[in-house]
Design a protein around this motif. Structure first.
Motif, mmCIF file in Angstrom:
data_model
loop_
_atom_site.group_PDB
_atom_site.id
_atom_site.type_symbol
_atom_site.label_atom_id
_atom_site.label_comp_id
_atom_site.label_asym_id
_atom_site.label_seq_id
_atom_site.Cartn_x
_atom_site.Cartn_y
_atom_site.Cartn_z
ATOM 1 N N LYS A 34 0.843 -1.087 0.027
ATOM 2 C CA LYS A 34 0.116 0.011 -0.025
ATOM 3 C C LYS A 34 0.971 1.211 0.029
ATOM 4 O O LYS A 34 0.541 2.437 0.051
ATOM 5 C CB LYS A 34 -0.952 0.140 1.311
ATOM 6 N N ILE A 35 2.080 0.996 -0.026
ATOM 7 C CA ILE A 35 3.124 2.322 -0.093
ATOM 8 C C ILE A 35 2.853 2.819 -1.837
ATOM 9 O O ILE A 35 2.989 2.316 -2.540
ATOM 10 C CB ILE A 35 4.283 2.028 -0.195
ATOM 11 N N ALA A 36 2.525 4.115 -1.842
ATOM 12 C CA ALA A 36 2.460 4.999 -3.164
ATOM 13 C C ALA A 36 3.348 5.464 -3.561
ATOM 14 O O ALA A 36 3.952 5.241 -4.994
ATOM 15 C CB ALA A 36 1.315 5.784 -3.007
ATOM 16 N N THR A 37 4.340 6.379 -2.638
ATOM 17 C CA THR A 37 5.614 6.899 -3.206
ATOM 18 C C THR A 37 6.418 7.077 -2.190
ATOM 19 O O THR A 37 5.969 7.254 -0.962
ATOM 20 C CB THR A 37 5.067 8.207 -3.619
ATOM 21 N N ILE A 38 7.640 7.020 -2.449
ATOM 22 C CA ILE A 38 8.735 7.383 -1.547
ATOM 23 C C ILE A 38 9.847 8.324 -2.311
ATOM 24 O O ILE A 38 10.226 7.900 -3.230
ATOM 25 C CB ILE A 38 9.518 6.140 -0.969
ATOM 26 N N THR A 39 9.954 9.395 -1.452
ATOM 27 C CA THR A 39 10.926 10.452 -2.006
ATOM 28 C C THR A 39 12.105 10.610 -0.885
ATOM 29 O O THR A 39 11.618 10.774 0.201
ATOM 30 C CB THR A 39 10.153 11.652 -2.133
ATOM 31 N N ALA A 84 9.785 -3.922 -5.017
ATOM 32 C CA ALA A 84 10.513 -4.186 -6.060
ATOM 33 C C ALA A 84 10.663 -2.965 -6.737
ATOM 34 O O ALA A 84 9.494 -2.047 -7.171
ATOM 35 C CB ALA A 84 9.932 -5.431 -6.693
ATOM 36 N N GLY A 85 11.552 -2.603 -7.774
ATOM 37 C CA GLY A 85 11.886 -1.607 -8.665
ATOM 38 C C GLY A 85 12.004 -0.269 -8.001
ATOM 39 O O GLY A 85 12.256 0.829 -8.695
ATOM 40 N N LYS A 109 4.805 3.560 -6.931
ATOM 41 C CA LYS A 109 3.988 2.342 -7.292
ATOM 42 C C LYS A 109 3.645 2.167 -8.665
ATOM 43 O O LYS A 109 3.229 3.078 -9.316
ATOM 44 C CB LYS A 109 2.740 2.201 -6.439
ATOM 45 N N GLY A 110 3.959 1.208 -9.273
ATOM 46 C CA GLY A 110 3.530 0.871 -10.648
ATOM 47 C C GLY A 110 4.593 1.655 -11.754
ATOM 48 O O GLY A 110 4.481 1.458 -13.046
ATOM 49 N N GLU A 111 5.640 2.028 -11.218
ATOM 50 C CA GLU A 111 6.688 2.681 -12.105
ATOM 51 C C GLU A 111 7.926 2.287 -11.742
ATOM 52 O O GLU A 111 8.079 1.995 -10.565
ATOM 53 C CB GLU A 111 6.735 4.235 -11.983
ATOM 54 N N CYS A 112 8.900 2.516 -12.616
ATOM 55 C CA CYS A 112 10.492 1.942 -12.173
ATOM 56 C C CYS A 112 11.356 3.391 -12.514
ATOM 57 O O CYS A 112 11.406 3.650 -13.665
ATOM 58 C CB CYS A 112 10.846 0.916 -13.209
ATOM 59 N N PRO A 113 12.001 3.646 -11.451
ATOM 60 C CA PRO A 113 12.616 5.074 -11.734
ATOM 61 C C PRO A 113 13.734 4.892 -12.740
ATOM 62 O O PRO A 113 14.248 5.905 -13.339
ATOM 63 C CB PRO A 113 13.447 5.438 -10.301
ATOM 64 N N ASP A 114 14.460 3.799 -12.774
ATOM 65 C CA ASP A 114 15.380 3.387 -13.658
ATOM 66 C C ASP A 114 15.295 2.068 -14.287
ATOM 67 O O ASP A 114 15.607 0.992 -13.617
ATOM 68 C CB ASP A 114 16.967 3.395 -13.075
#
Length: 118
Positions: A34-39, A84-85, A109-114
Motif C-alpha cells: 500500500k506504499i504509493a510513493t517514497i521520495t 521491487a523497482g 507504485k507501478g513505475e520504475c525510476p531506472d
C-alpha cells in the motif's frame, strides 16, 4: 508515547509486513503493497546536510524519517527488500549528496525510476 516531533513528522516503525505510521494520536498499519510513493530529500542543516525519506501511502497518509531517526536503518533495508523497482540506496543517497539534488523519487507504485534496476 510519541513526542510532538514524532507526531508532526509521522514517525514510523518498520517490520516485514510494512510500516506503522503515527498520526492523529493513532498507529496506522500500512502494508508494503500500500506504499504509493517514497521520495528521498536533502535539507541544509546547521552542521551539514540531512538526508530524509518521505513516505506516502495509498489514501494520502504520510510519514517522514531522517538519517538520524532510530527507524532509518530498518526503513532503508525494508525499501530495498520489499519494494521491487525501488532505486537502490547507494544511487539515491549519492545522487542527493554528490549530485547536489534536493529530492529524488526512490519508489512510485507501478513505475520504475531506472529500467536498469527493475
Amino acid at each position: 508515547m510519541k513526542t510532538l516531533r514524532d507526531e508532526r513528522r509521522g514517525a514510523m516503525s518498520v517490520d516485514a509486513d510494512g510500516l506503522t505510521i503515527w498520526r492523529g494520536g493513532q498507529a496506522h498499519a500500512i502494508p508494503w503493497a500500500k506504499i504509493a510513493t517514497i521520495t528521498a530529500t536533502r535539507a541544509d542543516a546547521f552542521l551539514g546536510d540531512v538526508i530524509g525519506v518521505a513516505v506516502e501511502a495509498e489514501g494520502g497518509l504520510t510519514g517522514f524519517a531522517s538519517e538520524h531517526d532510530p527507524e532509518w536503518p530498518a526503513l532503508v533495508a525494508g525499501i530495498a527488500r520489499h519494494l521491487a523497482g525501488s532505486l537502490p540506496y547507494a544511487r539515491w543517497a549519492l545522487g542527493l549528496v554528490a549530485g547536489h539534488r534536493t529530492s529524488i523519487t526512490v519508489y512510485r507504485k507501478g513505475e520504475c525510476p531506472d529500467p536498469g534496476d527493475c
